[in-house]
Design a protein around this motif. Structure first.
Motif, PDB file in Angstrom:
ATOM      1  N   ILE A  80      -4.991   0.174  -0.451  1.00 38.05           N
ATOM      2  CA  ILE A  80      -5.152   1.627  -0.522  1.00 38.05           C
ATOM      3  C   ILE A  80      -6.638   1.958  -0.435  1.00 38.05           C
ATOM      4  O   ILE A  80      -7.488   1.207  -0.913  1.00 38.05           O
ATOM      5  CB  ILE A  80      -4.550   2.233  -1.811  1.00 38.05           C
ATOM      6  N   GLU A 116       0.697   4.128  -2.835  1.00 40.81           N
ATOM      7  CA  GLU A 116       0.464   5.533  -2.488  1.00 40.81           C
ATOM      8  C   GLU A 116       1.542   6.427  -3.078  1.00 40.81           C
ATOM      9  O   GLU A 116       1.250   7.476  -3.678  1.00 40.81           O
ATOM     10  CB  GLU A 116       0.425   5.694  -0.966  1.00 40.81           C
ATOM     11  N   GLY A 147       0.816  -1.207   0.000  1.00 44.61           N
ATOM     12  CA  GLY A 147       0.000   0.000   0.000  1.00 44.61           C
ATOM     13  C   GLY A 147       0.848   1.253   0.000  1.00 44.61           C
ATOM     14  O   GLY A 147       0.519   2.249  -0.667  1.00 44.61           O
ATOM     15  N   ASN A 164      -4.477   7.141   0.122  1.00 41.35           N
ATOM     16  CA  ASN A 164      -3.707   6.748   1.300  1.00 41.35           C
ATOM     17  C   ASN A 164      -3.610   5.236   1.409  1.00 41.35           C
ATOM     18  O   ASN A 164      -4.541   4.504   1.084  1.00 41.35           O
ATOM     19  CB  ASN A 164      -4.291   7.328   2.592  1.00 41.35           C
ATOM     20  N   LYS A 165      -2.426   4.787   1.853  1.00 37.95           N
ATOM     21  CA  LYS A 165      -2.256   3.372   2.159  1.00 37.95           C
ATOM     22  C   LYS A 165      -3.201   3.003   3.283  1.00 37.95           C
ATOM     23  O   LYS A 165      -3.525   3.820   4.138  1.00 37.95           O
ATOM     24  CB  LYS A 165      -0.808   3.079   2.548  1.00 37.95           C
TER      25      LYS A 165
END
Length: 417
Positions: A362, A334, A330, A345-346
């Motif tokens: 994500i 990102e 993730g 966002n992760k």
């Protein structure tokens, strides 16, 4: 933007430069963090007004300082508009954030060591629902429920069974990354069965609930908390909705229990944003937010990237990258998207094995792009750009092509004319 920072530029050029840079960043990037949005210039004017100069400890008509007549007017407007939007008996608009709104409810009803039952953070919950690093997990005994690993949906029969065994004082519903609607009525009934309070946190979906495109928990929860700046696009902060039975306890828990002077400039922004949400076109906006999220689901599914639970009922979707991109974390995703002007966002996913600073997924949201005026065609393009970048995270030619298309979309759909 039409706003001027001439005084700021003269007094503090470093801060002025940072603000100008952020204005450019928002205009030149696609903001897809599910908790973010673009408020109107009217909301920003209210928040940047002389309201910031005034202390107004207490509540309308019962202030501890003189000169609060205009503060009372603004706060009453925010309260009355929120009551109309949500059908609540009592509203407190003073919490500085959604987390402090939750704190106010806990402090109004619970004692340290009491039991809370809530959705696990890795399954879409929130820090303030009892995570061990948060005050809520340090003050209270917490049991957390999750989603079915096969379906990605909450199993309410399991929640009922665990509640009967744990015997909580409060059941918390709501989430920061659960893409499906909650069955508020069922959760309220489970809470009633075990003699617990039911707190519903609608931080992410305040606008969707206000517009009637998402079910409301107001009739099924003792307390409803929320943020006032996400899907509802009002002044940044929090609020509490409750019944007259709990009104005094909630108000005392916020002031003087947990906060001092309210941020009246923020409350002015809340009043303006709530007023905008009462306009007929806000319903159209909320409907488009959900439609745009479903469009993204189709794009990702067609590309072999699996959304948790197979889709979404609201403004966000959670992509689990473990099967489609096993070597891409993730955090990697990102960063790769940020490099080409797409801000996500992760996020942890159900069954997460990586650190929360790395993650396997994500989280993607549509409120801000919908505010910019994007519809299904543009959203399809955005989804395809995200897929192309995730499939080629180390290819500079792909990065350049995606960035060029992002620039075109940002120019076609400006944030502020």
């Amino acid at each position: 933007m039409t706003s001027s920072h001439s005084h700021l530029a003269e007094t503090d050029p470093a801060v002025a430069e940072a603000i100008a840079g952020e204005e450019r960043r928002q205009e030149e990037n696609l903001e897809m963090i599910a908790s973010e949005n673009h408020v109107s210039e009217a909301v920003m004017e209210a928040q940047g007004s002389v309201m910031t100069n005034k202390y107004a400890e207490g509540y309308p008509g019962e202030r501890y300082y003189g000169g609060c007549q205009h503060m009372d007017t603004v706060e009453n407007l925010a309260i009355d508009r929120a009551k109309e939007l949500f059908g609540a008996d009592h509203v407190n608009v003073q919490p500085h954030s959604g987390t402090q709104a939750n704190m106010g409810v806990y402090f109004a009803t619970l004692e340290p060591g009491d039991k809370i039952m809530s959705l696990d953070l890795n399954h879409g919950g929130h820090l303030s629902h009892g995570h061990h690093v948060n005050f809520s997990g340090q003050f209270y005994e917490v049991e957390q429920y999750g989603v079915d690993p096969e379906t990605g949906y909450i199993d309410y029969d399991e929640v009922a069974a665990r509640a009967a065994e744990f015997d909580p004082h409060m059941i918390v519903s709501g989430s920061s990354a659960y893409p499906r609607e909650f069955d508020w009525e069922r959760l309220g009934a489970i809470a009633d069965d075990v003699g617990a309070y039911h707190l519903s946190d609608i931080a992410h979906i305040t606008g969707l609930v206000a517009a009637g495109v998402h079910a409301s928990p107001v009739d099924h929860a003792d307390f409803v908390t929320g943020s006032t700046h996400k899907t509802i696009r009002a002044g940044r902060g929090g609020m509490i909705l409750t019944t007259e039975e709990h009104a005094d306890a909630v108000d005392k828990a916020i002031f003087p229990g947990g906060q001092g002077g309210p941020l009246m400039h923020n409350i002015a922004g809340k009043a303006v944003g709530f007023g905008e949400a009462l306009e007929p076109d806000f319903v159209d906006y909320a409907e488009r937010v959900v439609a745009n999220a479903k469009t993204l689901v189709d794009v990702f599914t067609d590309a072999g990237i699996q959304p948790v639970s197979g889709g979404t009922d609201k403004h966000l979707l959670l992509l689990d990258l473990r099967e489609s991109h096993p070597d891409l974390t993730g955090e990697d995703a990102e960063d790769a998207l940020d490099d080409v002007g797409v801000t996500v966002n992760k996020n942890t996913v159900p069954g997460e094995t990586r650190s929360p600073f790395v993650t396997s997924g994500i989280r993607i949201g549509t409120p801000a792009l919908t505010t910019r005026g994007m519809g299904p065609d543009a959203m399809t393009t955005v989804g395809e750009l995200i897929v192309e970048r995730l499939n080629n995270p180390d290819d500079p030619d792909v990065a350049s092509e995606v960035r060029e298309e992002v620039d075109r979309l940002c120019a076609e759909f400006p944030v502020y004319e």
